[in-house]
Each structure stands twice: as structure tokens, then as C-alpha cells.
Design a protein around this motif. Structure first.
Motif, mmCIF file in Angstrom:
data_model
loop_
_atom_site.group_PDB
_atom_site.id
_atom_site.type_symbol
_atom_site.label_atom_id
_atom_site.label_comp_id
_atom_site.label_asym_id
_atom_site.label_seq_id
_atom_site.Cartn_x
_atom_site.Cartn_y
_atom_site.Cartn_z
ATOM 1 N N ASN A 91 22.370 -53.297 23.054
ATOM 2 C CA ASN A 91 22.056 -53.690 21.680
ATOM 3 C C ASN A 91 23.110 -54.632 21.123
ATOM 4 N N VAL A 92 22.700 -55.439 20.158
ATOM 5 C CA VAL A 92 23.646 -56.303 19.443
ATOM 6 C C VAL A 92 24.592 -55.430 18.631
ATOM 7 N N SER A 93 25.872 -55.778 18.644
ATOM 8 C CA SER A 93 26.865 -55.072 17.837
ATOM 9 C C SER A 93 27.938 -56.048 17.394
ATOM 10 N N VAL A 94 28.786 -55.593 16.481
ATOM 11 C CA VAL A 94 29.918 -56.408 16.038
ATOM 12 C C VAL A 94 30.795 -56.761 17.235
ATOM 13 N N ALA A 95 30.963 -55.810 18.140
ATOM 14 C CA ALA A 95 31.811 -56.026 19.311
ATOM 15 C C ALA A 95 31.170 -56.942 20.332
ATOM 16 N N SER A 96 29.830 -57.024 20.312
ATOM 17 C CA SER A 96 29.156 -57.721 21.405
ATOM 18 C C SER A 96 27.811 -58.289 20.971
ATOM 19 N N PRO A 97 27.764 -59.578 20.586
ATOM 20 C CA PRO A 97 26.464 -60.200 20.311
ATOM 21 C C PRO A 97 25.634 -60.272 21.584
ATOM 22 N N GLY A 98 24.364 -60.527 21.429
ATOM 23 C CA GLY A 98 23.518 -60.638 22.617
ATOM 24 C C GLY A 98 22.095 -60.990 22.252
ATOM 25 N N HIS A 99 21.312 -61.355 23.260
ATOM 26 C CA HIS A 99 19.899 -61.698 23.077
ATOM 27 C C HIS A 99 19.724 -62.802 22.026
ATOM 28 N N ARG A 100 20.706 -63.699 21.972
ATOM 29 C CA ARG A 100 20.716 -64.834 21.041
ATOM 30 C C ARG A 100 20.760 -64.382 19.570
ATOM 31 N N MET A 101 21.361 -63.206 19.338
ATOM 32 C CA MET A 101 21.494 -62.696 17.969
ATOM 33 C C MET A 101 22.897 -62.142 17.738
ATOM 34 N N ARG A 102 23.267 -62.067 16.455
ATOM 35 C CA ARG A 102 24.588 -61.574 16.066
ATOM 36 C C ARG A 102 24.443 -60.421 15.082
ATOM 37 N N ALA A 103 25.489 -59.606 14.975
ATOM 38 C CA ALA A 103 25.467 -58.448 14.086
ATOM 39 C C ALA A 103 25.204 -58.849 12.641
#
Length: 283
Positions: free
Chosen positions: A27-39
Motif C-alpha cells: 500500500n501507499v504510505s508516507v514511508a513508501s509511495p507506489g502505484h504512481r500515487m503518494r500519501a
């Protein structure tokens, strides 16, 4: 907005904040963006969706459609469709007198809301789903989301329940959500004081017991069961977030495009239910 609805809205924003401030693998989190999305997009989505979700006197379908429209206007992508689908009937239930007096009154109020869902609710929800454009939706023979539904929303969700855990909550009165709250959160839980261990336990509880519907749609049953098996090992870990391998698992899922998004949405719902009840009685 009455006092109960105000509590519910506050707890919604807090649960959505925890959803991205705590690392949850894939999942997207503050620690780790992903799937072309940010927290930050998820926080903005929660803030945008809150007002329509908790607007007094509106139907469940209206809440869903308006919350998704507000999210799209705020961030331009699908960050919270599952959360909106889960919270909308719960938000309507909270408005009923006495709903927050405990789990049983809330479930009774929710059952009344779900029983009253009609074709207009289904049509509004289908429009919201089309607006959000979730990945991996195929076609089905009956009540397909790409058509105009001719049945009520609960009936439509019951048809989808065997293949979608969020839809199943509409069919079974959110039994899985209430069970997750009871099973995975300690007695006396307070949402305002929740930490990473609380959130990760609920999330891993979902992921270790149910093949994630979002993963199944995008990657198939085999991948979903593989992730579920890994989650079962981590669920037994006393403090998974402190293990560097937990972060590595997170990054590897993202690298493969695997997002347990349904488990994250259900985690928000379970945190919200626990939080809104405990917050009300602690007030």
C-alpha cells in the motif's frame, strides 16, 4: 451536523490518516509511495470525501457518488473508492438515534440502512464506480457495473459478494468488519492513540484470512493466495514493522505492481468502527 455525526467524521479522517502514515506492505504510505500515487493524495482524498459522506439526511447512493466526485476533483485518480463504499452506509447508520451506544445498536442501525437501499442507491453507486475507474473490473452476466442496475444496491452487492470482500459486507451486514474489530483490536482501543502495531495487526488480519479482492482482479487467485500466505507468517510476528524484512516485502510488492487495496480499505472500516464507538463512550 449533530454530535454523533461529528464524532464519526473525525474518526473517519483519523482512520484515513493512519491508513497512509503506517507502512502496510503493497500500500501507499508516507514511508513508501507506489502505484504512481503518494500519501498526500490519500489525505487530500479523505478531506474531500468527508463532507459528502457525512452530510446529514442524504442517501447512501448520494454519499457514495458525491464523495467519489469530490475525490476526483481533488486528486484526479482513484484513491478511496473502496473506503467510500464501506463508510457510506456506516455514516448513514450513525445518524439513527442510539446507534453509537455499542456494537449491537450500531449493527442494528446499519442493518436498517442496508435493508432500505434501493435502485436509486445502486444507480448512484454504479455511476461512482464508473467515475473512479477501478482497475481489473471485468464483465459479469447479472448486474454488471457497466450497465444501469435494475435492482437495489444491497441485491447488487450480494451478487458480487462471492468475488469481492467489500461487496460481501453489504450482504452480511458488515459481519467481517465487526469481527475484525473484535478479534484484532485490544479492549479499550482508542483511535486517537492508535499506533503502527494496531494498524498493521488489523491489516495483516484481513490479508492473512481473505484473498485480497483487488489482487485477485488484477493478478489472479494464485498471486492473491501467495500474498495471503506471506501475510499469515507476518501476522504471527509480534512487531512486524520493526523488522527490516517487512519494508523489503512492501517494496517487492510495489515493484511487482501488487496492491492489497481491498485489505487496506477494510482496515480503515474496522478502525473507524472501533474508533467511533470508543470515542463516543470516552467523550
Amino acid at each position: 451536523m449533530n454530535r454523533a455525526a461529528s464524532w464519526a467524521r473525525t474518526c473517519f479522517l483519523r482512520a484515513c490518516e493512519l491508513d497512509v502514515t503506517v507502512r502496510k506492505p503493497g500500500n501507499v504510505s508516507v514511508a513508501s509511495p507506489g502505484h504512481r500515487m503518494r500519501a498526500e493524495q490519500f489525505i487530500a482524498s479523505a478531506e474531500a470525501a468527508a463532507s459528502p459522506l457525512f452530510k446529514a439526511g442524504t442517501s447512501v447512493g448520494e454519499r457514495i457518488e458525491r464523495a467519489v466526485a469530490a475525490t476526483q476533483a481533488a486528486v484526479g485518480c482513484n484513491t478511496n473508492l473502496g473506503i467510500v463504499l464501506l463508510i457510506a452506509p456506516l455514516a448513514a447508520a450513525v445518524e439513527r438515534p442510539g446507534a453509537l451506544e455499542g456494537p449491537t445498536p450500531l449493527r442494528d442501525a446499519l442493518d436498517a440502512v442496508l435493508t432500505a437501499l434501493d435502485r436509486a442507491d445502486a444507480q448512484a453507486a454504479y455511476r461512482a464506480i464508473a467515475m473512479a475507474r477501478p482497475a481489473g473490473l471485468g464483465a459479469v452476466a447479472e448486474a454488471d457495473v457497466h450497465t444501469v442496475p435494475q435492482i437495489g444496491l444491497r441485491e447488487a452487492m450480494a451478487l458480487a459478494a462471492p468475488r469481492d470482500t467489500i461487496a460481501r459486507q453489504y450482504a452480511n451486514g458488515f459481519a467481517d468488519v465487526f469481527e475484525a474489530m473484535r478479534r484484532d483490536l485490544a479492549s479499550g482501543f482508542l483511535l486517537a492513540e492508535a499506533g503502527a502495531a494496531d494498524v498493521q495487526r488489523v491489516f495483516l488480519g484481513w490479508l492473512s484470512r481473505h484473498p485480497d479482492s483487488h489482487i485477485v482482479r488484477k493478478h489472479g487467485e494464485a498471486v492473491a493466495h501467495s500474498v495471503m500466505s506471506a501475510a499469515q507468517v507476518w501476522f504471527a510476528h509480534l512487531a512486524p514493522g520493526s523488522d527490516p524484512a517487512f519494508a523489503k516485502w512492501d517494496e517487492s510488492l510495489k515493484a511487482d505492481g501488487v496492491n492489497p487495496g481491498t485489505s487496506a480499505d477494510l482496515t480503515v472500516a474496522a478502525l473507524w468502527v472501533a474508533g467511533v464507538l470508543s470515542a463516543w463512550h470516552g467523550s
